[in-house]
Design an enzyme around this catalytic site. Structure first.
Site, PDB file in Angstrom:
ATOM      1  N   ILE A   1      -9.508 -25.491   9.898  1.00  0.00           N
ATOM      2  CA  ILE A   1      -8.487 -26.172  10.437  1.00  0.00           C
ATOM      3  C   ILE A   1      -9.211 -27.696  11.123  1.00  0.00           C
ATOM      4  O   ILE A   1      -8.359 -28.639  10.967  1.00  0.00           O
ATOM      5  CB  ILE A   1      -8.184 -25.262  11.579  1.00  0.00           C
TER       6      ILE A   1
ATOM      7  N   THR B   1     -22.422 -24.352   9.445  1.00  0.00           N
ATOM      8  CA  THR B   1     -22.713 -23.150   9.028  1.00  0.00           C
ATOM      9  C   THR B   1     -22.238 -22.813   7.522  1.00  0.00           C
ATOM     10  O   THR B   1     -21.705 -23.513   7.061  1.00  0.00           O
ATOM     11  CB  THR B   1     -22.038 -22.108   9.919  1.00  0.00           C
TER      12      THR B   1
ATOM     13  N   SER C   1     -15.467 -17.428  12.921  1.00  0.00           N
ATOM     14  CA  SER C   1     -13.926 -17.290  12.906  1.00  0.00           C
ATOM     15  C   SER C   1     -13.548 -15.866  12.027  1.00  0.00           C
ATOM     16  O   SER C   1     -12.414 -15.708  12.043  1.00  0.00           O
ATOM     17  CB  SER C   1     -13.105 -18.657  12.374  1.00  0.00           C
TER      18      SER C   1
ATOM     19  N   THR D   1      -6.927 -18.382  19.441  1.00  0.00           N
ATOM     20  CA  THR D   1      -6.178 -17.422  18.385  1.00  0.00           C
ATOM     21  C   THR D   1      -5.067 -16.465  19.109  1.00  0.00           C
ATOM     22  O   THR D   1      -5.517 -16.138  20.241  1.00  0.00           O
ATOM     23  CB  THR D   1      -7.271 -16.715  17.513  1.00  0.00           C
ATOM     24  N   ASP D   2      -4.277 -16.007  18.380  1.00  0.00           N
ATOM     25  CA  ASP D   2      -3.304 -15.111  18.871  1.00  0.00           C
ATOM     26  C   ASP D   2      -3.979 -13.701  18.737  1.00  0.00           C
ATOM     27  O   ASP D   2      -3.441 -12.844  19.571  1.00  0.00           O
ATOM     28  CB  ASP D   2      -2.008 -14.979  18.047  1.00  0.00           C
ATOM     29  N   GLU D   3      -5.384 -13.679  18.143  1.00  0.00           N
ATOM     30  CA  GLU D   3      -5.802 -12.117  18.106  1.00  0.00           C
ATOM     31  C   GLU D   3      -6.358 -11.813  19.715  1.00  0.00           C
ATOM     32  O   GLU D   3      -6.486 -10.636  19.855  1.00  0.00           O
ATOM     33  CB  GLU D   3      -6.876 -12.208  17.247  1.00  0.00           C
TER      34      GLU D   3
ATOM     35  N   TYR E   1     -14.744 -10.734  17.299  1.00  0.00           N
ATOM     36  CA  TYR E   1     -14.239 -12.214  16.839  1.00  0.00           C
ATOM     37  C   TYR E   1     -13.235 -12.313  18.240  1.00  0.00           C
ATOM     38  O   TYR E   1     -13.526 -13.047  19.045  1.00  0.00           O
ATOM     39  CB  TYR E   1     -13.674 -12.054  15.858  1.00  0.00           C
TER      40      TYR E   1
ATOM     41  N   ALA F   1     -12.541 -10.612  21.002  1.00  0.00           N
ATOM     42  CA  ALA F   1     -13.060 -10.272  22.485  1.00  0.00           C
ATOM     43  C   ALA F   1     -13.965 -11.558  22.646  1.00  0.00           C
ATOM     44  O   ALA F   1     -13.921 -12.483  23.764  1.00  0.00           O
ATOM     45  CB  ALA F   1     -14.154  -9.287  22.441  1.00  0.00           C
TER      46      ALA F   1
ATOM     47  N   LYS G   1     -13.316 -14.830  21.465  1.00  0.00           N
ATOM     48  CA  LYS G   1     -12.457 -15.825  21.550  1.00  0.00           C
ATOM     49  C   LYS G   1     -12.035 -15.752  23.166  1.00  0.00           C
ATOM     50  O   LYS G   1     -11.599 -16.747  23.708  1.00  0.00           O
ATOM     51  CB  LYS G   1     -11.462 -15.944  20.723  1.00  0.00           C
TER      52      LYS G   1
ATOM     53  N   ARG H   1     -10.620  -2.066   7.302  1.00  0.00           N
ATOM     54  CA  ARG H   1     -11.375  -2.874   8.398  1.00  0.00           C
ATOM     55  C   ARG H   1     -11.469  -1.684   9.573  1.00  0.00           C
ATOM     56  O   ARG H   1     -10.322  -1.292  10.087  1.00  0.00           O
ATOM     57  CB  ARG H   1     -10.507  -4.005   8.642  1.00  0.00           C
TER      58      ARG H   1
ATOM     59  N   TYR I   1     -17.248  -5.601   0.319  1.00  0.00           N
ATOM     60  CA  TYR I   1     -16.272  -4.750  -0.265  1.00  0.00           C
ATOM     61  C   TYR I   1     -16.501  -3.360  -0.878  1.00  0.00           C
ATOM     62  O   TYR I   1     -17.327  -3.482  -1.889  1.00  0.00           O
ATOM     63  CB  TYR I   1     -15.394  -5.753  -1.486  1.00  0.00           C
TER      64      TYR I   1
HETATM   65  P1  NAD Z   1     -13.897 -22.429  10.077  1.00  0.00           P
HETATM   66  O1  NAD Z   1     -14.749 -21.010  10.231  1.00  0.00           O
HETATM   67  O2  NAD Z   1     -13.543 -22.453   8.900  1.00  0.00           O
HETATM   68  O3  NAD Z   1     -14.676 -23.432  10.726  1.00  0.00           O
HETATM   69  C1  NAD Z   1     -15.523 -23.183  11.916  1.00  0.00           C
HETATM   70  C2  NAD Z   1     -16.439 -24.500  11.820  1.00  0.00           C
HETATM   71  O4  NAD Z   1     -17.102 -24.711  13.126  1.00  0.00           O
HETATM   72  C3  NAD Z   1     -17.463 -24.702  10.847  1.00  0.00           C
HETATM   73  O5  NAD Z   1     -17.180 -26.029  10.454  1.00  0.00           O
HETATM   74  C4  NAD Z   1     -18.723 -24.288  11.303  1.00  0.00           C
HETATM   75  O6  NAD Z   1     -19.710 -25.230  10.546  1.00  0.00           O
HETATM   76  C5  NAD Z   1     -18.581 -24.770  12.872  1.00  0.00           C
HETATM   77  N1  NAD Z   1     -19.416 -24.005  13.763  1.00  0.00           N
HETATM   78  C6  NAD Z   1     -19.625 -22.940  13.999  1.00  0.00           C
HETATM   79  N2  NAD Z   1     -20.685 -22.585  14.703  1.00  0.00           N
HETATM   80  C7  NAD Z   1     -20.876 -23.882  15.265  1.00  0.00           C
HETATM   81  C8  NAD Z   1     -21.996 -24.010  16.059  1.00  0.00           C
HETATM   82  N3  NAD Z   1     -22.578 -23.231  16.832  1.00  0.00           N
HETATM   83  N4  NAD Z   1     -21.758 -25.595  16.483  1.00  0.00           N
HETATM   84  C9  NAD Z   1     -21.545 -26.388  15.860  1.00  0.00           C
HETATM   85  N5  NAD Z   1     -20.477 -25.891  14.842  1.00  0.00           N
HETATM   86  C10 NAD Z   1     -20.068 -24.695  14.535  1.00  0.00           C
HETATM   87  O7  NAD Z   1     -12.803 -21.905  11.368  1.00  0.00           O
HETATM   88  P2  NAD Z   1     -11.125 -22.332  11.178  1.00  0.00           P
HETATM   89  O8  NAD Z   1     -10.736 -21.233  10.676  1.00  0.00           O
HETATM   90  O9  NAD Z   1     -11.214 -23.910  11.048  1.00  0.00           O
HETATM   91  O10 NAD Z   1     -10.771 -21.930  13.018  1.00  0.00           O
HETATM   92  C11 NAD Z   1     -11.220 -23.218  13.672  1.00  0.00           C
HETATM   93  C12 NAD Z   1     -10.725 -22.822  15.108  1.00  0.00           C
HETATM   94  O11 NAD Z   1      -9.431 -22.156  15.016  1.00  0.00           O
HETATM   95  C13 NAD Z   1     -11.708 -21.533  15.530  1.00  0.00           C
HETATM   96  O12 NAD Z   1     -11.864 -21.832  16.872  1.00  0.00           O
HETATM   97  C14 NAD Z   1     -10.723 -20.226  15.401  1.00  0.00           C
HETATM   98  O13 NAD Z   1     -11.045 -19.402  16.260  1.00  0.00           O
HETATM   99  C15 NAD Z   1      -9.340 -20.803  15.518  1.00  0.00           C
HETATM  100  N6  NAD Z   1      -8.367 -20.169  15.061  1.00  0.00           N
HETATM  101  C16 NAD Z   1      -8.343 -20.340  13.510  1.00  0.00           C
HETATM  102  C17 NAD Z   1      -7.186 -19.616  12.964  1.00  0.00           C
HETATM  103  C18 NAD Z   1      -7.178 -19.128  11.357  1.00  0.00           C
HETATM  104  O14 NAD Z   1      -5.984 -18.767  11.034  1.00  0.00           O
HETATM  105  N7  NAD Z   1      -8.287 -19.719  10.767  1.00  0.00           N
HETATM  106  C19 NAD Z   1      -5.990 -19.138  13.616  1.00  0.00           C
HETATM  107  C20 NAD Z   1      -5.938 -19.516  15.272  1.00  0.00           C
HETATM  108  C21 NAD Z   1      -6.975 -19.991  15.653  1.00  0.00           C
HETATM  109  P1  TYD Z   2      -8.086 -12.427   7.424  1.00  0.00           P
HETATM  110  O1  TYD Z   2      -7.475 -13.514   6.220  1.00  0.00           O
HETATM  111  O2  TYD Z   2      -9.526 -12.077   7.310  1.00  0.00           O
HETATM  112  O3  TYD Z   2      -7.451 -12.893   8.857  1.00  0.00           O
HETATM  113  P2  TYD Z   2      -7.377 -11.989  10.312  1.00  0.00           P
HETATM  114  O4  TYD Z   2      -8.305 -10.777  10.182  1.00  0.00           O
HETATM  115  O5  TYD Z   2      -8.046 -13.017  11.173  1.00  0.00           O
HETATM  116  O6  TYD Z   2      -5.814 -11.561  10.452  1.00  0.00           O
HETATM  117  O7  TYD Z   2      -7.278 -11.217   6.940  1.00  0.00           O
HETATM  118  C1  TYD Z   2      -5.728 -11.362   6.974  1.00  0.00           C
HETATM  119  C2  TYD Z   2      -5.299  -9.989   6.686  1.00  0.00           C
HETATM  120  O8  TYD Z   2      -5.674  -9.522   5.470  1.00  0.00           O
HETATM  121  C3  TYD Z   2      -5.893  -8.923   7.770  1.00  0.00           C
HETATM  122  O9  TYD Z   2      -4.822  -7.949   7.827  1.00  0.00           O
HETATM  123  C4  TYD Z   2      -7.163  -8.305   6.959  1.00  0.00           C
HETATM  124  C5  TYD Z   2      -6.339  -8.385   5.499  1.00  0.00           C
HETATM  125  N1  TYD Z   2      -7.349  -8.694   4.519  1.00  0.00           N
HETATM  126  C6  TYD Z   2      -7.508  -7.750   3.060  1.00  0.00           C
HETATM  127  O10 TYD Z   2      -6.430  -6.859   3.049  1.00  0.00           O
HETATM  128  N2  TYD Z   2      -8.393  -7.879   2.058  1.00  0.00           N
HETATM  129  C7  TYD Z   2      -9.124  -8.980   2.335  1.00  0.00           C
HETATM  130  O11 TYD Z   2      -9.900  -9.095   1.442  1.00  0.00           O
HETATM  131  C8  TYD Z   2      -9.162  -9.815   3.539  1.00  0.00           C
HETATM  132  C9  TYD Z   2     -10.238 -10.893   3.512  1.00  0.00           C
HETATM  133  C10 TYD Z   2      -8.180  -9.503   4.711  1.00  0.00           C
END
Ligand code: NAD
Ligand code: TYD
Length: 351
Positions: free
Chosen positions: A14, A38, A87, A132-134, A157, A159, A161, A288, A348
């Site tokens: 993001i 990372t 994340s 996140t909504d989680e 995760y 908790a 956040k 999971r 897996y």
């Molecule tokens: P991501 O895992 O793709 O990216 C996380 C980034 O943070 C990476 O570039 C990583 O290198 C960097 N990072 C991790 N630890 C770090 C540290 N200690 N210092 C500096 N950088 C660090 O995550 P994402 O999916 O892009 O999510 C971004 C944010 O949005 C997160 O805060 C996540 O909780 C939130 N979010 C994600 C989703 C989703 O669906 N992916 C939805 C809602 C909110």
């Molecule tokens: P994920 O993309 O990990 O997002 P989140 O757990 O944050 O919602 O998973 C989305 C949904 O898909 C979740 O219900 C777990 C499920 N899932 C699978 O069934 N198989 C997979 O390999 C993965 C990664 C997730």
């Protein structure tokens, strides 16, 4: 430069879309992307942004107090958009402490640096925390998450956040630090690390590998195209009311199994395969632990107060997403190496 903005986690999924949007939309902002790269951080995501004069990359860890303090002194940031985090829920189950460290301690460290360096000069500053909504838990009995829903995180995760969200609000209440928060549903789109469901399924279908579905595939997620999340972040950062929280969602709920079947059909069509061929790859695996059943967001406040709503339908977004992964197979190839493969084998366990 009119403003200097710190974006943390800008090399991630993001974050890279937020960095690109800000660099392009605001040539008079200096955008500083702080990321410690990372496994999830990938600077290939920002190849097009790299040469721009209003962009800087800094490799640093948000938990490193001294470096963060020094950066706040050097740049005198006007705003922070904080996305850096661990994340992935599955990784939080196998290695929870990394989540506490980065998500809780890292956020506290940034808040503290902002408080100390912005002391008495809070006007026109903003600390915007992306969440996140989680954090709201699992909707077992229908309904939607609103900004008033009580927190009930159920994975390490979520908790971690939730802990970071509480800290952000505590700095607003205690020190008057100007803050914003948003809690978004599941994102999908280009540049997502293929450990998350959608890019993982696309990659496995492409390579005719089993598509792991946890449990019965009955869990429900609300999906939002990542560029729409970035657009919401832009609106909230500029127009949000200090101290407020905004929920962001796609109004787009899918059962995992239905979503995977849809992806199979789209991929069969795009790859000129016989319809039904990819569905044979679906493999039900061990569920999971503590798997949240359903997430669903009520994003009415964001629409009413700030006028944001998703720009793409899910049909448009998912087509764009599949096309991007098919056209960027090199990107996929580059991330599918080393540690990821080892992690994949550990993760897996067939039922
Ligand atoms: P991501 O895992 O793709 O990216 C996380 C980034 O943070 C990476 O570039 C990583 O290198 C960097 N990072 C991790 N630890 C770090 C540290 N200690 N210092 C500096 N950088 C660090 O995550 P994402 O999916 O892009 O999510 C971004 C944010 O949005 C997160 O805060 C996540 O909780 C939130 N979010 C994600 C989703 C989703 O669906 N992916 C939805 C809602 C909110
Ligand atoms: P994920 O993309 O990990 O997002 P989140 O757990 O944050 O919602 O998973 C989305 C949904 O898909 C979740 O219900 C777990 C499920 N899932 C699978 O069934 N198989 C997979 O390999 C993965 C990664 C997730």
């Amino acid at each position: 430069m009119k403003k200097t903005i710190l974006i943390t986690g800008g090399a991630g999924f993001i974050g890279s879309h937020v960095v690109r949007l800000f660099v392009n939309l605001y040539p008079d902002y200096m955008v500083v992307n702080l990321d410690n790269l990372t496994y999830a951080g990938n600077l290939e995501n920002l190849k097009d942004v790299e040469p721009r004069p209003n962009y800087r990359f800094v490799k640093a860890d948000i938990t490193d107090q001294e470096t963060i303090q020094q950066l706040f002194r050097d740049f005198d940031f006007d705003g922070v958009i904080h996305l850096a985090a661990e994340s992935h829920v599955d990784r939080s189950i196998t290695n929870p402490m990394a989540f506490m460290h980065t998500n809780v301690i890292g956020t506290a460290n940034l808040l503290n640096a902002a408080r100390e360096n912005w002391k008495d000069r809070f006007t026109d500053r903003m600390f915007y925390h992306i969440s996140t909504d989680e954090v709201y838990g699992s909707l077992e009995n229908g309904g939607f998450f609103t900004e008033e829903t009580a927190y009930d995180p159920r994975s390490p995760y979520s908790a971690s956040k939730a802990g970071s969200d509480h800290l952000v609000r505590a700095y607003f209440n205690t020190y008057g630090l100007p803050v914003l928060l948003s809690n978004c549903s599941n994102n999908y789109g280009p540049n997502q690390f293929p450990e998350k469901l959608i890019p993982l399924a696309i990659n496995n279908i492409l390579h005719k590998k089993p598509i792991p579905v946890y449990g019965q595939g009955e869990n429900i997620r609300d999906w939002l195209f990542v560029e729409d999340h970035a657009a919401a972040i832009n609106v909230i950062f500029h127009k949000g009311k200090p101290g407020e929280t905004y929920n962001i969602g796609g109004n787009n709920e899918w059962k995992n199994i239905d979503l995977i079947r849809l992806l199979c059909r789209i991929m069969d069509r795009k790859l000129d395969r016989v319809q039904g061929e990819s569905e044979k790859l679906i493999t039900f695996v061990k569920d999971r632990s503590g798997h949240d059943l359903r997430y669903a967001i009520d994003a009415a406040k964001l629409k009413k107060d700030l006028g944001w709503e998703p720009s793409l339908t899910f049909e448009q977004g998912i087509e764009k997403t599949v096309d991007w992964y098919l056209e960027n197979r090199e990107w996929l190839q580059h991330v599918l190496t080393g540690d990821y493969e080892k992690y994949y084998e550990r993760q897996y366990v067939k039922r």
